[in-house]
Design a protein around this motif. Structure first.
Motif, short mmCIF file in Angstrom:
data_model
loop_
_atom_site.label_atom_id
_atom_site.label_comp_id
_atom_site.label_asym_id
_atom_site.label_seq_id
_atom_site.Cartn_x
_atom_site.Cartn_y
_atom_site.Cartn_z
N VAL A 97 3.63 50.12 48.12
CA VAL A 97 2.32 50.58 47.65
C VAL A 97 1.48 49.39 47.18
CG1 VAL A 97 1.14 51.92 45.88
CG2 VAL A 97 3.10 52.90 47.09
N GLU A 98 2.11 48.47 46.46
CA GLU A 98 1.40 47.28 45.98
C GLU A 98 0.91 46.42 47.14
OE1 GLU A 98 2.16 43.47 42.95
OE2 GLU A 98 3.75 44.92 43.40
N ALA A 99 1.75 46.26 48.16
CA ALA A 99 1.36 45.45 49.33
C ALA A 99 0.20 46.10 50.07
CB ALA A 99 2.56 45.27 50.26
N LYS A 100 0.26 47.44 50.24
CA LYS A 100 -0.83 48.14 50.92
C LYS A 100 -2.12 48.06 50.11
CE LYS A 100 2.02 51.41 53.51
NZ LYS A 100 2.35 52.84 53.76
N THR A 101 -2.00 48.13 48.79
CA THR A 101 -3.19 48.03 47.93
C THR A 101 -3.82 46.64 48.05
OG1 THR A 101 -2.19 49.61 46.39
CG2 THR A 101 -4.04 48.30 45.60
N LYS A 102 -2.98 45.60 48.05
CA LYS A 102 -3.50 44.25 48.20
C LYS A 102 -4.18 44.07 49.56
CE LYS A 102 -0.29 41.82 45.11
NZ LYS A 102 0.78 40.78 45.02
N GLU A 103 -3.57 44.59 50.59
CA GLU A 103 -4.16 44.47 51.93
C GLU A 103 -5.50 45.19 52.01
OE1 GLU A 103 -2.96 45.45 56.61
OE2 GLU A 103 -1.62 45.99 54.94
N ALA A 104 -5.57 46.39 51.41
CA ALA A 104 -6.82 47.14 51.42
C ALA A 104 -7.91 46.40 50.63
CB ALA A 104 -6.60 48.54 50.84
N ASN A 105 -7.54 45.81 49.49
CA ASN A 105 -8.51 45.06 48.69
C ASN A 105 -8.99 43.81 49.43
OD1 ASN A 105 -8.35 46.88 46.57
ND2 ASN A 105 -6.69 45.76 45.55
N GLU A 110 26.85 54.07 58.84
CA GLU A 110 25.82 53.02 58.77
C GLU A 110 24.48 53.54 59.28
OE1 GLU A 110 25.94 50.12 57.45
OE2 GLU A 110 28.06 50.18 56.88
N GLU A 111 24.54 54.32 60.34
CA GLU A 111 23.30 54.88 60.89
C GLU A 111 22.67 55.86 59.91
OE1 GLU A 111 21.80 57.34 64.87
OE2 GLU A 111 23.90 56.70 64.66
N MET A 112 23.50 56.69 59.27
CA MET A 112 22.98 57.63 58.27
C MET A 112 22.39 56.91 57.07
SD MET A 112 26.11 60.40 58.49
CE MET A 112 25.55 61.35 57.09
N ILE A 113 23.05 55.84 56.64
CA ILE A 113 22.54 55.07 55.50
C ILE A 113 21.22 54.40 55.85
CG2 ILE A 113 23.00 53.06 54.04
CD1 ILE A 113 25.98 53.80 54.18
N ALA A 114 21.14 53.85 57.08
CA ALA A 114 19.89 53.20 57.51
C ALA A 114 18.76 54.22 57.60
CB ALA A 114 20.11 52.52 58.86
N GLU A 115 19.07 55.39 58.11
CA GLU A 115 18.04 56.45 58.19
C GLU A 115 17.61 56.90 56.80
OE1 GLU A 115 17.43 60.83 60.32
OE2 GLU A 115 19.33 59.74 60.50
N GLU A 116 18.58 56.99 55.90
CA GLU A 116 18.24 57.37 54.53
C GLU A 116 17.36 56.32 53.86
OE1 GLU A 116 18.33 59.73 51.07
OE2 GLU A 116 18.98 60.17 53.13
N ARG A 117 17.67 55.05 54.12
CA ARG A 117 16.83 53.99 53.54
C ARG A 117 15.43 53.98 54.13
NH1 ARG A 117 21.20 48.95 53.71
NH2 ARG A 117 22.49 49.66 51.95
N GLU A 118 15.34 54.35 55.40
CA GLU A 118 14.02 54.33 56.05
C GLU A 118 13.14 55.47 55.56
OE1 GLU A 118 12.11 54.54 60.57
OE2 GLU A 118 14.28 54.59 60.27
N TRP A 119 13.71 56.66 55.47
CA TRP A 119 12.91 57.83 55.11
C TRP A 119 12.88 58.08 53.61
CZ3 TRP A 119 9.78 59.62 58.63
CH2 TRP A 119 10.08 59.43 59.98
N ASN A 120 13.89 57.63 52.88
CA ASN A 120 13.93 57.81 51.42
C ASN A 120 14.30 56.49 50.75
OD1 ASN A 120 13.48 60.76 51.37
ND2 ASN A 120 15.47 60.85 52.36
N PRO A 121 13.38 55.52 50.77
CA PRO A 121 13.69 54.22 50.17
C PRO A 121 13.75 54.33 48.64
CG PRO A 121 11.40 54.30 50.86
CD PRO A 121 12.03 55.57 51.34
N PRO A 122 14.35 53.34 47.99
CA PRO A 122 14.39 53.35 46.52
C PRO A 122 12.99 53.25 45.92
CG PRO A 122 16.02 51.83 47.43
CD PRO A 122 15.16 52.26 48.57
N LEU A 123 12.91 53.58 44.64
CA LEU A 123 11.61 53.60 43.96
C LEU A 123 10.99 52.21 43.93
CD1 LEU A 123 9.48 55.13 42.38
CD2 LEU A 123 10.82 54.73 40.31
N ARG A 124 11.79 51.19 43.69
CA ARG A 124 11.24 49.83 43.63
C ARG A 124 10.67 49.40 44.98
NH1 ARG A 124 14.90 46.40 45.86
NH2 ARG A 124 17.04 47.19 46.18
N VAL A 125 11.34 49.84 46.07
CA VAL A 125 10.82 49.51 47.40
C VAL A 125 9.51 50.26 47.66
CG1 VAL A 125 11.31 49.59 49.88
CG2 VAL A 125 13.13 49.02 48.25
#
Length: 218
Positions: A120-128, A100-115
């Protein structure tokens, strides 16, 4: 190149032998050939690797270092000796908590493409949003700029006029004191300050009388 160096060393060795024992007969050529023959016939013994009886540390012994009692060292032994190490490979797999710890670390450092795209979309909206808020603030301040400049100029004129009026009033009071007492006075002297206080009281009384008269007149 190795043969030439060996010959050179043999010659030096022969010269040293002749210097030590000049009475003994010594043949450098035969010695040289014998040494080369000995080197050519040198056959070192192969290293003996004990693959049948690998070293397995005793976990119950106090002399065994702690790092040899860890799962990491067991994985190393199994990878080197295999089943001869006597280690159960099923015990080398990570536990459920570690997975579980390895999976959580993998999700944190290598999230899926949709995430990643969502982030990126959220950061772009915040910057705008920040950029639009900053532009709105700048536009509002620029709209207020003419009034701010006019107010600043007005305050500057009023401050200048106030200094001018205070200077004129001081000169008038000094002239009145000179006329009343017959000599120039120090504006910091108690006598001058007393005179100024009396004049201010008289002016206040006159202003009050004028305001009352204008009230009844109106």
């Amino acid at each position: 190149m190795a043969t030439s160096m060996l010959c050179r060393r043999t010659a030096i060795f022969s010269w040293a032998i002749r210097r030590v024992s000049p009475l003994k007969s010594y043949n450098p050529a035969s010695s040289h050939c014998g040494l080369l023959h000995q080197i050519a016939n040198y056959n070192p013994k192969p290293l003996k690797l004990n693959l049948k009886d690998p070293y397995i540390p005793d976990r119950e012994s106090e002399k065994t270092p702690e790092w040899q009692k860890t799962a990491k060292y067991d994985r190393k032994l199994f990878g080197r000796y295999g089943s001869s190490s006597g280690i159960d490979p099923a015990k080398l797999w990570p536990s459920h908590a570690q997975l579980e710890e390895m999976i959580a670390e993998e999700r944190e450092w290598n999230p899926p493409l949709r995430v990643m795209l969502k982030n990126v979309e959220a950061k772009t909206k915040e910057a705008n949003a920040k950029r639009l808020a900053k532009e709105k603030l700048v536009a509002a301040n620029m709209a207020k700029m003419p009034k701010m400049v006019a107010d600043w100029r007005k305050e500057k004129r009023e401050a200048k006029q106030k200094l001018k009026d205070e200077k004129a009033r001081r000169e008038r009071l000094l002239a009145e004191a000179r006329e009343r007492f017959g000599y120039a006075m120090d504006p910091r002297s108690p006598k001058f300050l007393e005179m100024v206080s009396e004049i201010e009281k008289e002016e206040k009384k006159k202003r009050k009388t004028r305001s009352v008269s204008s009230y009844f007149t109106d």
